[in-house]
Design an enzyme around this catalytic site. Structure first.
Site, PDB file in Angstrom:
ATOM      1  CG  ASN A  13      -1.768   1.097   1.340  1.00  0.00           C
ATOM      2  OD1 ASN A  13      -1.454   2.422   1.119  1.00  0.00           O
ATOM      3  ND2 ASN A  13      -3.053   0.886   1.597  1.00  0.00           N
ATOM      4  CG  HIS A  16       0.759   6.367   4.794  1.00  0.00           C
ATOM      5  ND1 HIS A  16      -0.205   7.327   4.917  1.00  0.00           N
ATOM      6  CD2 HIS A  16      -0.189   5.161   5.092  1.00  0.00           C
ATOM      7  CE1 HIS A  16      -1.287   7.018   5.488  1.00  0.00           C
ATOM      8  NE2 HIS A  16      -1.226   5.546   5.561  1.00  0.00           N
ATOM      9  CG  HIS A  49      -8.126   4.246   0.846  1.00  0.00           C
ATOM     10  ND1 HIS A  49      -8.484   3.896   2.065  1.00  0.00           N
ATOM     11  CD2 HIS A  49      -9.424   4.503   0.339  1.00  0.00           C
ATOM     12  CE1 HIS A  49      -9.865   4.412   2.492  1.00  0.00           C
ATOM     13  NE2 HIS A  49     -10.333   4.786   1.498  1.00  0.00           N
ATOM     14  NE  ARG A  51      -9.307   8.570   4.309  1.00  0.00           N
ATOM     15  CZ  ARG A  51      -9.515   7.751   5.084  1.00  0.00           C
ATOM     16  NH1 ARG A  51      -9.080   6.572   5.489  1.00  0.00           N
ATOM     17  NH2 ARG A  51     -10.616   7.831   6.171  1.00  0.00           N
ATOM     18  NE  ARG A  55      -7.602  11.650   5.422  1.00  0.00           N
ATOM     19  CZ  ARG A  55      -8.367  10.909   6.400  1.00  0.00           C
ATOM     20  NH1 ARG A  55      -7.681  10.210   7.141  1.00  0.00           N
ATOM     21  NH2 ARG A  55      -9.404  11.207   6.742  1.00  0.00           N
ATOM     22  CD  GLU A  76      -7.644  -0.151   0.934  1.00  0.00           C
ATOM     23  OE1 GLU A  76      -7.809   1.127   1.847  1.00  0.00           O
ATOM     24  OE2 GLU A  76      -6.618  -0.740   1.386  1.00  0.00           O
ATOM     25  CB  THR A 107      -9.434   1.988   6.991  1.00  0.00           C
ATOM     26  OG1 THR A 107      -9.186   2.495   6.069  1.00  0.00           O
ATOM     27  CG2 THR A 107     -10.999   1.142   6.816  1.00  0.00           C
ATOM     28  CD  GLU A 157      -7.185  -5.979   3.251  1.00  0.00           C
ATOM     29  OE1 GLU A 157      -7.168  -6.079   1.917  1.00  0.00           O
ATOM     30  OE2 GLU A 157      -6.578  -5.460   3.826  1.00  0.00           O
ATOM     31  CG  HIS A 200      -5.830  -1.485   9.320  1.00  0.00           C
ATOM     32  ND1 HIS A 200      -5.111  -0.947  10.493  1.00  0.00           N
ATOM     33  CD2 HIS A 200      -6.408  -0.637   8.695  1.00  0.00           C
ATOM     34  CE1 HIS A 200      -5.677   0.659  10.199  1.00  0.00           C
ATOM     35  NE2 HIS A 200      -6.219   0.495   9.161  1.00  0.00           N
TER      36      HIS A 200
END
Ligand code: PXP
Length: 250
Positions: A13, A16, A49, A51, A55, A76, A107, A157, A200
């Protein structure tokens, strides 16, 4: 990627990387560059993801990832009309539906499939028609697994955050219970014919017990890998995580 059923896949992922870029509002670090490096280091897929508040990952990032990646993109998104339109335009390999609240930092919890069964069944139908595999991010609870199965999800998931966070904080009585729940629910979902992914909060310290579950086919890992990359580089970090996964699986 789908053919080797025994290999545990690693989805990296890269959200970030975009978080760091957006802190300055400029063009670097570039999430696509990180994704290509992750591919080179052995990632089997990339997760991003988009969003509602953009962000981290932006619409332009999704376009760049769709154009530039050789490995599949796991897109995502929340179950909103806007995101469904974007997914149908890009037709990524997989769409992972997650709950989303504007005020949350990340999340929180899984999707309440048991409560939203009808809505989600209608929501995922066009995604299936477009050829996307549909994954639903849920807590390891029987009612949500059964509901995900009834609506025709391909994948669940499992939210492994409660296990990972408890372990990382040294609350081992809780992490033991959470791990046992994940073990039982992985076996239960597998019996229903669902493909099982997990994600996660996974770190070097928490990955092995999850990777050891034979039913789990893919781990999606982000924040720890990007953070650790500051000290050790992204390639090394991914290679180390991959090695731990392979050791657990051996
Ligand atoms: N899987 C899902 C569904 C997520 O929402 C996230 C966080 O964006 C992850 C995996 C990755 O979690 P982490 O960044 O804590 O590794």
């Amino acid at each position: 990627m789908e053919n080797n059923q025994s290999k545990l896949r690693l989805g990296v992922n890269i959200d970030h990387v975009a978080t760091v870029r957006n802190a300055r509002g400029g063009a670097y670090p570039d999430p696509l560059r990180a994704a290509l490096l992750a591919e080179k280091a052995g990632a089997d897929g990339i997760t991003a993801h988009l969003r509602e508040d953009r962000r981290h990952i932006t619409d332009t990032d999704i376009e760049a990832l769709m154009d530039g990646l050789s490995v599949p993109l796991n897109f995502e998104m929340a179950a909103t009309e806007e995101m469904q339109k974007i997914a149908l335009r890009h037709k990524p390999h997989a769409v992972c539906i997650v709950p989303e609240k504007r005020e949350e930092r990340t999340t929180e919890g899984g999707l309440n499939v048991a409560r939203e069964e009808n809505k989600l069944a209608h929501f995922i139908a066009p995604l299936h028609d477009a050829g996307c595999r549909v994954s639903i991010f849920i807590a390891a609870e029987m009612k949500h697994i059964e509901a995900a199965h009834r609506i025709g999800a391909d994948i669940i998931e499992l939210h492994v955050g409660p296990y990972c966070d408890a372990f990382t904080e040294g609350r081992f009585d809780v992490s033991d219970v959470e791990l046992e729940r994940l073990r039982e629910m992985s076996a239960f979902a597998h019996e229903l014919g669902l493909e099982i992914h997990a994600g996660h909060g996974i770190t070097y310290d928490t990955v092995k017990p999850i990777a050891a579950f034979p039913e789990v086919m893919e781990l999606n890992i982000g924040h720890f890998l990007i953070g650790e990359a500051i000290f050790d580089g992204l390639e090394n970090t991914i290679v180390k995580m991959r090695t731990l996964m392979d050791e657990a699986r051996a």
